[in-house]
Write a protein that holds these residues in place. Structure first.
Motif, PDB file in Angstrom:
ATOM      1  N   ALA B  33     -62.504 -65.957 -25.934  1.00 45.97           N
ATOM      2  CA  ALA B  33     -62.040 -64.707 -25.313  1.00 45.97           C
ATOM      3  C   ALA B  33     -60.703 -64.890 -24.597  1.00 45.97           C
ATOM      4  O   ALA B  33     -59.746 -64.171 -24.836  1.00 45.97           O
ATOM      5  N   ALA B  34     -60.638 -65.862 -23.702  1.00 46.86           N
ATOM      6  CA  ALA B  34     -59.467 -65.988 -22.839  1.00 46.86           C
ATOM      7  C   ALA B  34     -58.234 -66.384 -23.641  1.00 46.86           C
ATOM      8  O   ALA B  34     -58.286 -67.286 -24.476  1.00 46.86           O
ATOM      9  N   GLY B  35     -57.129 -65.734 -23.372  1.00 44.74           N
ATOM     10  CA  GLY B  35     -55.868 -66.115 -24.014  1.00 44.74           C
ATOM     11  C   GLY B  35     -55.103 -67.117 -23.166  1.00 44.74           C
ATOM     12  O   GLY B  35     -53.888 -67.061 -23.067  1.00 44.74           O
ATOM     13  N   GLY B 323     -48.356 -68.565 -35.745  1.00 47.35           N
ATOM     14  CA  GLY B 323     -48.043 -69.066 -34.410  1.00 47.35           C
ATOM     15  C   GLY B 323     -48.910 -68.358 -33.393  1.00 47.35           C
ATOM     16  O   GLY B 323     -49.789 -67.564 -33.751  1.00 47.35           O
ATOM     17  N   GLY B 324     -48.680 -68.639 -32.124  1.00 46.25           N
ATOM     18  CA  GLY B 324     -49.396 -67.944 -31.064  1.00 46.25           C
ATOM     19  C   GLY B 324     -50.813 -68.449 -30.867  1.00 46.25           C
ATOM     20  O   GLY B 324     -51.144 -69.582 -31.260  1.00 46.25           O
ATOM     21  N   PHE B 325     -51.655 -67.600 -30.325  1.00 46.34           N
ATOM     22  CA  PHE B 325     -52.977 -68.017 -29.839  1.00 46.34           C
ATOM     23  C   PHE B 325     -54.143 -67.318 -30.540  1.00 46.34           C
ATOM     24  O   PHE B 325     -55.292 -67.632 -30.234  1.00 46.34           O
ATOM     25  N   PHE B 326     -53.850 -66.331 -31.424  1.00 48.69           N
ATOM     26  CA  PHE B 326     -54.918 -65.390 -31.751  1.00 48.69           C
ATOM     27  C   PHE B 326     -55.135 -65.170 -33.243  1.00 48.69           C
ATOM     28  O   PHE B 326     -54.210 -65.218 -34.031  1.00 48.69           O
ATOM     29  N   ASP B 327     -56.383 -64.881 -33.561  1.00 52.21           N
ATOM     30  CA  ASP B 327     -56.741 -64.391 -34.873  1.00 52.21           C
ATOM     31  C   ASP B 327     -57.547 -63.101 -34.693  1.00 52.21           C
ATOM     32  O   ASP B 327     -58.305 -62.953 -33.736  1.00 52.21           O
ATOM     33  N   LEU B 371     -60.144 -63.430 -31.648  1.00 57.40           N
ATOM     34  CA  LEU B 371     -60.517 -64.819 -31.370  1.00 57.40           C
ATOM     35  C   LEU B 371     -59.279 -65.546 -30.865  1.00 57.40           C
ATOM     36  O   LEU B 371     -58.226 -65.490 -31.496  1.00 57.40           O
ATOM     37  N   SER B 372     -59.419 -66.237 -29.745  1.00 59.64           N
ATOM     38  CA  SER B 372     -58.328 -67.070 -29.268  1.00 59.64           C
ATOM     39  C   SER B 372     -58.682 -68.531 -29.516  1.00 59.64           C
ATOM     40  O   SER B 372     -59.782 -68.968 -29.193  1.00 59.64           O
TER      41      SER B 372
END
Lengths: 403, 403
Positions: B33-35, B323-327, B371-372
């Protein structure tokens, strides 16, 4: 592009906070404008040690996203502090750490005000509060100050005429800009009026620990029976402004609503700073530090009062602050202190102050000025006040010639 | 007391930012959850040294009131950085340091939006931006994302129908919550549309340095010909979130208006932090640090994509972030990911994510989830995704039974 701006930006009204402090490169320049604390009194080594303690102790986690409400150990300490010095009983759960006192005012305005809502401010009042309230386009009602605080008779008349007032803003301790302190009796009566007329009080107290003649009075919040007083204070004046740490106390759903506004505004304040302040408080006696500061500030206050007596025209009325940073000087009606400063006093005498107009919601009072003695030593005060007094005498005599 | 609240508080709508991250004490719990960035990658010693350098070098003055715009040496470095990595030509005078990226979004909303004003957001979109915009009660128009960013055909139709749109908000790089990156062609076309339909673009780029397959693309701001793109970024993801330092680029009267809003909101950010970041950048190679981080995050991203393929139901569609944190995972229409998480997945499988509804201005989409992978290692990812995938398979098969 300004056709796309929100109404609150109002390009016709410059922020009361901008351009307050023009830089004068003249080596003899003295400024009584800035309300900055005396940085020579900052406990730099102790705060640096506190940063290191906080980082050594908590490591990486200190730099992670933390909480919107702020460091709980620090909030616990504030509970103890405000019980001791303000007679306020609260819990850490009702405390929110903010980005200086300024964000506290802005969050309260954001929580309460729709455009056109009625609010009451004492006049003159703190410039930064007006700037924050202006964002939410309220309908202002101004209640004058007396020597012991708000004029409660005018206040009650105002409330009778405008029963939908939501919020009253007051700086009860060593008021900015007048130095006036609200009496205990008035604090109690103010809460009774808030209960009767159903409004919220924002009690803003950045100076309450900086008294030169006695301990702080009980906070207005200490008389709160219905959770309608929001208490606001800050470390800016008693520790350091660049730590940008204020704190507020609010109860119940009011606390929840303010916290919701905070989350949406900037998520949270700077955890590493809070941890450092907490470590500073563990390792040092803040009250002893405050005592050292007030010893200095009292000398500065005394120097200013003395020079007001010596150098200012007899027509000038001035306050006698028992603490804080400010003195308020009222001149005869026709003197426009803003024009005078820009046209003559700053260029010729190299002295600045803040003109009255900035402290009134309608910007409609011109014949007064705020002097700050916090950032200048007694020698600078004497020199600057001498030059300022001479200029004011000239201005008064030119406006009111004696034949 | 809530009869005194402003309409923006809206007690019926809980902040999309609150309660996102329920604590699960189960030792096997995994949160997607948390980014939050991975705090094991934080350069704690280097940042501690930078604090000491800043304090040793600048002493007491570092802790005084400073400037609303922020440390000028740091702003100069940001000018160089965004020229190199984003192809943006600007000056330190057009940069404003903010309290994280969140305050940047809030200040832009505050500068532009009257209640009811039209704004466009891509959907899904960043939760915190919705929370900030909600404060100013806009009329939202949602434009869907495609694999290469905003659907510009839907955007133009929306603009034709609502020619008074003031603001478009986009996260063009490794988008939160989908991981999608806007193509260069679309960046250029978007600016052309902004010029034609006279609106402002807020380009929010907290992840732009965190690419796993190549250098960052030119910023949308690099195509700006009329000063109508506000570029926003942050040190939260590339250094540490608790430093609470974001930065924005805006030109001319737009910059002035945002600065005016900032002064009234919290006066200034935390000078000691800015000086520490500046000292960190003097003594360290930020790009080398970013390189170390992306090596880790890429492994985490790969583990997540692999487990999506292995464990998730065939009916699930998911993005392939570069890139980044998320799907972003989309499930069949009848699956309500919010209810499912609260009722079954969190209590039984001890896995959390953020349900789709939080990312839509009308909270009207339920069959997707974010999702993170930033805060979990490959082993945790595999374990948590296995359990989550099994639950989702159960849910899909229950909703769409095969006879």
């Amino acid at each position: 592009m300004n056709d796309l701006f929100a109404q609150r930006v109002n390009p016709d009204v410059s922020s009361a906070l901008a351009g307050l402090f023009p830089q004068d490169p003249n080596p003899t320049a003295v400024t009584f404008a800035a309300g900055s604390p005396n940085e020579q009194l900052f406990p730099v080594k102790e705060v640096q040690a506190a940063f290191n303690t906080a980082i050594d102790t908590q490591g990486a986690h200190l730099f992670q996203y933390q909480s919107a409400q702020g460091n709980s150990a620090l909030r616990e300490k504030l509970v103890t502090r405000i019980a001791k010095w303000g007679n306020v009983t609260t819990t850490a759960d009702n405390i929110l750490l903010t980005v200086g006192g300024q964000q506290g005012v802005e969050l309260v305005a954001k929580t309460l005000l729709n455009p056109g809502d009625d609010i009451i401010v004492e006049v003159p009042t703190y410039i930064g509060a007006l700037a924050a309230f202006d964002l939410y386009q309220p309908h202002y009602h101004a209640v004058p100050l007396q020597a012991d605080g708000l004029d409660l008779d005018v206040l009650e008349t105002t409330l009778q005429q405008h029963p939908n007032v939501k919020l009253l803003y007051t700086v009860p301790d060593y008021h900015n800009p007048t130095g006036i302190t609200m009496s205990v009796a008035k604090r109690q009566q103010l809460v009774a009026l808030a209960n009767r007329y159903h409004f919220i009080i924002l009690e803003d107290t950045p100076y309450r620990d900086l008294g030169y003649e006695g301990a702080p009075l009980p906070a207005i919040k200490s008389f709160d029976t219905e959770g309608r007083v929001i208490f606001l204070s800050s470390f800016s004046k008693i520790l350091m402004p660049a730590l940008r740490t204020g704190w507020l106390i609010a109860d119940g759903e009011l606390r929840d609503a303010i916290l919701k506004m905070r989350l949406a505004s900037d998520l949270e304040t700077t955890g590493v700073i809070h941890a450092a302040i907490n470590a500073y408080l563990d390792a040092n006696d803040l009250d002893a530090h405050i005592q050292r500061m007030t010893t200095h500030y009292k000398q500065q206050r005394d120097a200013m009062l003395q020079s007001l007596t010596h150098y200012f025209p007899d027509e000038a009325l001035f306050t006698h602050p028992a603490g804080g940073f400010f003195d308020w000087v009222t001149l005869p009606q026709d003197i426009d202190t803003g024009r005078l400063m820009l046209d003559i006093i700053s260029p010729q005498a190299h002295v600045t102050y803040v003109p009255a107009t900035n402290f009134y919601p309608q910007r409609d009072v011109h014949n007064a000025l705020r002097l700050s003695f916090s950032g200048v030593n007694p020698t600078q005060i004497d020199a600057g006040m001498h030059r300022l007094g001479d200029q004011l005498k000239n201005a008064v005599h030119a406006a009111y010639p004696v034949f």
